[in-house]
Design a protein around this motif. Structure first.
Motif, short mmCIF file in Angstrom:
data_model
loop_
_atom_site.label_atom_id
_atom_site.label_comp_id
_atom_site.label_asym_id
_atom_site.label_seq_id
_atom_site.Cartn_x
_atom_site.Cartn_y
_atom_site.Cartn_z
N TRP A 131 0.82 -1.25 0.11
CA TRP A 131 0.20 -0.06 0.12
C TRP A 131 0.92 1.22 0.02
N VAL A 132 0.48 2.46 -0.75
CA VAL A 132 1.08 3.57 -0.87
C VAL A 132 0.25 4.48 -0.11
N LYS A 133 0.71 5.29 0.82
CA LYS A 133 -0.20 6.40 1.58
C LYS A 133 0.74 7.66 1.35
N SER A 134 -0.35 8.71 1.39
CA SER A 134 0.30 10.02 1.38
C SER A 134 0.01 11.05 2.44
N SER A 135 0.78 11.83 3.01
CA SER A 135 0.38 12.88 3.90
C SER A 135 0.90 14.07 3.67
N VAL A 136 0.29 15.03 4.55
CA VAL A 136 0.82 16.37 4.56
C VAL A 136 1.41 16.58 5.78
N PRO A 137 3.05 16.40 5.95
CA PRO A 137 3.45 16.51 7.10
C PRO A 137 3.81 17.91 7.95
N SER A 138 2.56 18.46 8.10
CA SER A 138 2.69 19.92 8.35
C SER A 138 2.09 19.98 10.04
N VAL A 139 2.20 18.92 10.85
CA VAL A 139 1.82 18.70 11.87
C VAL A 139 2.68 18.27 12.94
N SER A 140 2.81 18.72 14.13
CA SER A 140 3.82 18.09 15.14
C SER A 140 3.26 17.99 16.51
N ASN A 152 -2.32 12.01 15.74
CA ASN A 152 -2.42 10.95 14.66
C ASN A 152 -3.39 10.64 14.07
N ASN A 153 -4.62 10.42 14.77
CA ASN A 153 -5.88 10.08 14.39
C ASN A 153 -6.55 10.97 13.53
N ASN A 154 -6.34 12.35 13.56
CA ASN A 154 -6.93 13.47 13.12
C ASN A 154 -6.23 14.01 11.97
N PHE A 155 -4.93 13.69 11.84
CA PHE A 155 -4.00 13.97 10.37
C PHE A 155 -3.31 12.70 9.99
N GLU A 270 6.92 27.37 4.69
CA GLU A 270 6.11 26.38 4.78
C GLU A 270 5.36 26.54 6.09
N LYS A 271 4.06 26.41 6.09
CA LYS A 271 3.31 26.34 7.19
C LYS A 271 3.46 25.16 8.07
N HIS A 272 3.44 25.34 9.56
CA HIS A 272 3.36 24.07 10.16
C HIS A 272 2.55 24.44 11.33
N TRP A 273 1.73 23.23 11.99
CA TRP A 273 0.89 23.35 13.26
C TRP A 273 1.60 22.66 14.36
N TYR A 274 1.47 23.11 15.46
CA TYR A 274 2.17 22.52 16.65
C TYR A 274 1.04 22.22 17.64
N PHE A 275 0.88 21.06 18.15
CA PHE A 275 0.29 20.87 19.55
C PHE A 275 1.09 20.31 20.46
N VAL A 388 12.49 22.86 -4.75
CA VAL A 388 11.89 21.61 -4.35
C VAL A 388 12.29 21.55 -2.54
N VAL A 389 11.17 21.65 -1.98
CA VAL A 389 11.31 21.65 -0.44
C VAL A 389 10.86 20.47 0.41
N ASP A 390 11.58 20.15 1.17
CA ASP A 390 11.18 19.14 2.13
C ASP A 390 10.21 19.69 3.24
N PRO A 391 8.83 19.47 3.08
CA PRO A 391 7.95 20.51 3.88
C PRO A 391 7.84 20.06 5.33
#
Length: 865
Positions: A131-140, A152-155, A270-275, A388-391
């Motif tokens: 399986w190949v999965k994709s994500s938007v790695p902008s949350v930590s 993890n469950n919401n992103f 690059e925008k990032h959300w922190y919790f 080309v940027v590592d998000p």
């Protein structure tokens, strides 16, 4: 009771026996199944040990070893994925490799990066799939915080593709999947080229194929030819084949330490959300995009002491072998000009530009291991520098500068119009290679600056006093027309011939060095970094040389404009007009080419008109302008400062004199005996007659002067300045009074009007009517005249996404219930009263004109009073 108890016991015994029997049967079945599984596993193991299927693939195909081993069997492409790579993060990078003419004309060219995404591979032995999965790695969130489970469950990742496991390698440490469908256009999961370039539709699989694939230690490269059908205007479908290159790049397990943005300095982000568990609300932060520059371990102490050291890995740019040889050294020089800026950050030899050699046996422009300045054969006149940027961290992995061949036409236009009168080298239809080369060097530096992560700094040019740009000593000392090459500060159009100024080209300046130091100086830990970076900004915050002004969609802050020079737009434009008059007087001479047409003459002519309009817009932005300061607690600065009333009055006076009053030297001169102003179009040169062009440009200026947003800003400034002295406040009433007294002066004086005076009055009245009707979503069947902002004055980087263009300030909601409506209708009423008293004065043409205007205004106001 005993019988019931006995029956109950018998029943329970029977149930127990049944359960025991069932368990025995199940156990036997499980044991049988277990033996069968062991037998199957043994067979499978034997099969893999013998390597029949895997070895058959190798026997029938070719093997290329790398990040993923690539096995190609005829037209089938297989990837061998090692177990260690499952659930690692990869970046898919898709680029254009080649295009047909129809796509080239649409502005799509080789080297353009059109789609990137983060993916992970997941092995499923039960389903025998990957399986190949994709994500938007902008949350930590911190690993051990309770909220992390919710994060993890919401992103979570999304499944974008699935592959059957074809076989395993001989020691079962990797599996093999067939991947044709993701590269030949059948599936869009990895590469959706048509949607991303705006074509839509689907790929014709029978007319598409995989060209070849290459494997390297940290990435693979797959090139394909994808065909689709495009139909325009109901005509026959046109077959279009686009060459694409897909890179799959392994990202580092531990991302680069991010550096957080500060709005007082201009970096792409690059925008990032922190919790975290301690928060009362999520925190959003922006990570600047930058290369990973670090000192070598053995040099860290030297670096800390202030010695220049070489980075572990320098930033290297390759010159496209397609680049004409005479320009290569200038493009390389433009890159190397940044060395001085990186030295401010503590690194020497941090930036390298070179041509690929025979040693670069694997060199491929589309391979993300190489940052390339790509030379594009196209009619387009532009250049741009994306990355080309590592998000996950903002780390720049690779950059591609796109350099269109015809960018030289823009450079020649700028130099002839802006510096021709002070530089004899900038006058002919063709420049020397040396003179053009220096211009290419400037553009190279500007575009390379973008690939370091730097945004445009449109406020930089405001740092220099206008008179300083006429000083030979000052310009020689500063080395350019602005403190930043990332401004759209062009050539020195302010310097007069008698000034003998020689440093007239934009160059890397003090702001650029400061910005690179802020973005690239290495620090040992985050606390040290935070303290040092804040200190650097605080140190320079009151010096205009280090001012950062964001690029704006609509100019609100007149300090941050495109292609302006100096800190006084009116004075700068007056000097610019003096030089422009000289250019116009020499156009026929400078474009003379025996037995050639007047094409070059017409092009240069319309360029001068465009430059005139550019000056008008620079001045116009001061009207209703607001200085937008990026402030923080404790700096004692005002965030919003209205442009002083005296400056706004000067702006109106300039426009009345030089724009609303059409300059005859520009629109009615001997050039028109030979040619009209010419603008290129897809159908060939397009001619503008001077009266029509003057009328349209005047209308454009008036419409912009009286735009709703501008008048609302003036009104709001008046509201907040209500306690200031009257002479320090500029109002909408003052603006209308000044305009009408000037535009209708001949009418007030009972004179017959000239054609140009009638034109100006009609334009003014029509602007008021159309813009008022528009407030109520009515245009009376009229279309507002729109004209290209600067005619043939070209722009660079106009495809570059600034990600955030200026500040979002809402000043224009519910405009129909603001003072704008009353002000415009009141002005129309004043004009109507004047015209009714003067309708029978003047010659026949003047009276006809008044009758026309009266009818228009009465209809607009729906009144006969």
């Amino acid at each position: 009771m005993r019988e019931k108890a006995l029956l109950k016991n018998l029943k329970n015994t029977f149930i127990l026996l049944l359960l025991i029997s069932s368990c025995t049967i199940i156990a036997q079945k499980k044991d049988k199944k277990s033996k069968e599984n062991k037998t199957e596993q043994a067979k499978d193991s034997t099969s893999n040990k013998k390597g029949k299927k895997y070895n058959d693939l190798l026997k029938d195909g070719t093997l290329k070893k790398g990040l993923f081993n690539i096995i190609q069997v005829k037209t089938d492409l297989y990837l061998e994925i090692n177990d260690s790579l499952f659930q690692r993060e990869f970046l898919v990078v898709n680029k254009i490799s080649n295009v047909p003419m129809q796509v080239n004309e649409a502005g799509l060219n080789k080297g353009m990066n059109y789609e990137n995404k983060i993916i992970t591979f997941h092995k499923d032995l039960v389903a025998k799939k990957v399986w190949v999965k994709s994500s938007v790695p902008s949350v930590s969130s911190p690993k051990d915080d309770a909220i992390t489970a919710s994060v993890n469950n919401n992103f979570s990742e999304s499944i974008i593709e699935v592959f059957d496991i074809e076989t395993k390698n001989n020691d079962s440490t990797s599996i093999v999947i067939k991947v044709n469908k993701i590269f030949d256009g059948k599936q869009k999961s990895f590469n959706d080229v048509l949607s991303n370039i705006g074509f839509g539709g689907s790929v014709k699989s029978d007319l598409s194929y995989i060209e070849f694939a290459k494997a390297f230690p940290k990435n693979i490269v797959v090139k394909s030819q994808l065909t689709t059908s495009v139909s325009e205007g109901g005509g026959p479908a046109l077959s279009v084949t686009i060459g694409v290159t897909s890179n799959i790049v392994l990202l580092d397990k531990v991302p680069m330490q991010p550096r957080f943005s500060d709005n007082r300095i201009g970096y792409f982000t690059e925008k990032h959300w922190y919790f975290n568990d301690q928060q009362h609300a999520m925190r959003e932060r922006e990570l600047i995009t930058r290369w990973r520059l670090e000192p070598k371990t053995e040099d860290i102490e030297k670096y800390r002491k202030g010695e220049l050291v070489e980075p572990k890995k320098p930033i290297v740019y390759y010159i496209d072998p397609s680049t004409p040889k005479q320009w290569r050294s200038y493009i390389i020089a433009g890159v190397h000009d940044w060395q001085v800026a990186f030295e401010k950050a503590g690194f020497k030899n941090a930036v390298i530009a070179k041509e690929p050699t025979e040693a670069d046996t694997d060199f491929d422009i589309d391979d993300v291991r190489y940052s390339v300045i790509t030379y594009v054969a196209s009619q387009k006149s532009n250049a741009m520098g994306p990355a080309v940027v590592d998000p996950r961290s903002g780390e720049i992995i690779e950059s591609d500068i796109i350099w269109w061949h015809n960018v030289m036409t823009s450079l020649q236009s700028w130099m002839r119009i802006q510096t021709g009168v002070i530089d004899p080298k900038a006058r002919g239809n063709k420049f020397s290679d040396e003179h053009m080369g220096e211009a290419i060097r400037f553009v190279s530096s500007h575009e390379v600056g973008h690939t370091f992560g730097l945004k445009h700094n449109m406020g930089s040019s405001f740092a220099y006093d206008v008179e300083s740009l006429r000083s030979k000593d000052f310009t020689a000392k500063m080395g350019g027309t602005a403190p930043s090459i990332m401004d759209y500060a062009r050539y020195n159009y302010i310097a007069q011939p008698e000034d003998h100024v020689e440093a007239i080209t934009p160059k890397i300046g003090e702001y650029d060095k400061y910005a690179i130091e802020w973005g690239y100086r290495w620090y040992g830990d985050e606390k040290e970094e935070h303290t040092a970076l804040n200190g650097l900004i605080t140190k320079h915050q009151d010096d205009p040389i280090y001012f950062y002004g964001e690029q704006q969609d609509e100019i609100v802050d007149p300090r941050s404009q495109s292609e302006d020079l100096g800190n006084d737009a009116m004075k700068a434009s007056e000097y610019g007009l003096k030089n422009l008059k000289r250019v116009v007087s020499h156009i026929l001479e400078w474009t003379y080419d025996k037995d050639e047409s007047y094409y070059e003459t017409g092009k240069l002519y319309i360029g001068t008109i465009g430059q005139w309009q550019l000056y008008n817009r620079h001045v116009l932005s001061n009207l209703g302008g607001i200085y937008l300061n990026t402030t923080v607690h404790g700096d004692n600065k005002a965030s919003y400062v209205a442009v002083p009333a005296a400056i706004q009055k000067r702006a109106v006076a300039y426009l009345l004199k030089n724009s609303i009053t059409i300059p005859e030297w520009l629109f009615f001169n001997p050039i028109l005996d030979k040619t009209n102003p010419l603008k290129d179009s897809p159908l060939g040169p397009y001619e503008y007659t001077p009266y029509t062009l003057a009328r349209e440009l005047q209308y454009s200026t008036l419409y912009s002067m009286l735009s709703d947003d501008r008048l609302l800003r003036i009104t709001e400034n008046e509201l907040f300045q209500r306690n200031e002295a009257k002479e320090n406040v500029f109002t909408v009433t003052q603006l209308f009074k000044t305009l009408s007294q000037n535009i209708f002066a001949p009418t007030i004086q009972n004179k017959s009007l000239t054609i140009m005076e009638r034109m100006t009055q009609k334009n003014y009245v029509d602007v008021l009517i159309v813009s008022t009707n528009k407030l109520f979503e009515k245009t009376d069947g009229k279309k507002i005249i729109e004209i290209q902002e600067n005619l043939n004055i070209p722009h660079l980087c106009n495809q570059l996404d600034e990600s955030r263009m200026g500040r979002n300030i809402n000043q224009s909601s519910l405009k129909r219930v603001t003072e704008v409506t009353s002000d415009k209708k009141g002005e129309l009423r004043q004009i109507l009263q004047l015209l009714r008293t003067k309708k029978n004065i003047g010659n026949q043409e003047t009276q006809n004109h008044y009758f026309d205007l009266i009818q228009r205004i009465e209809r607009a106001l729906n009144t006969t009073l």
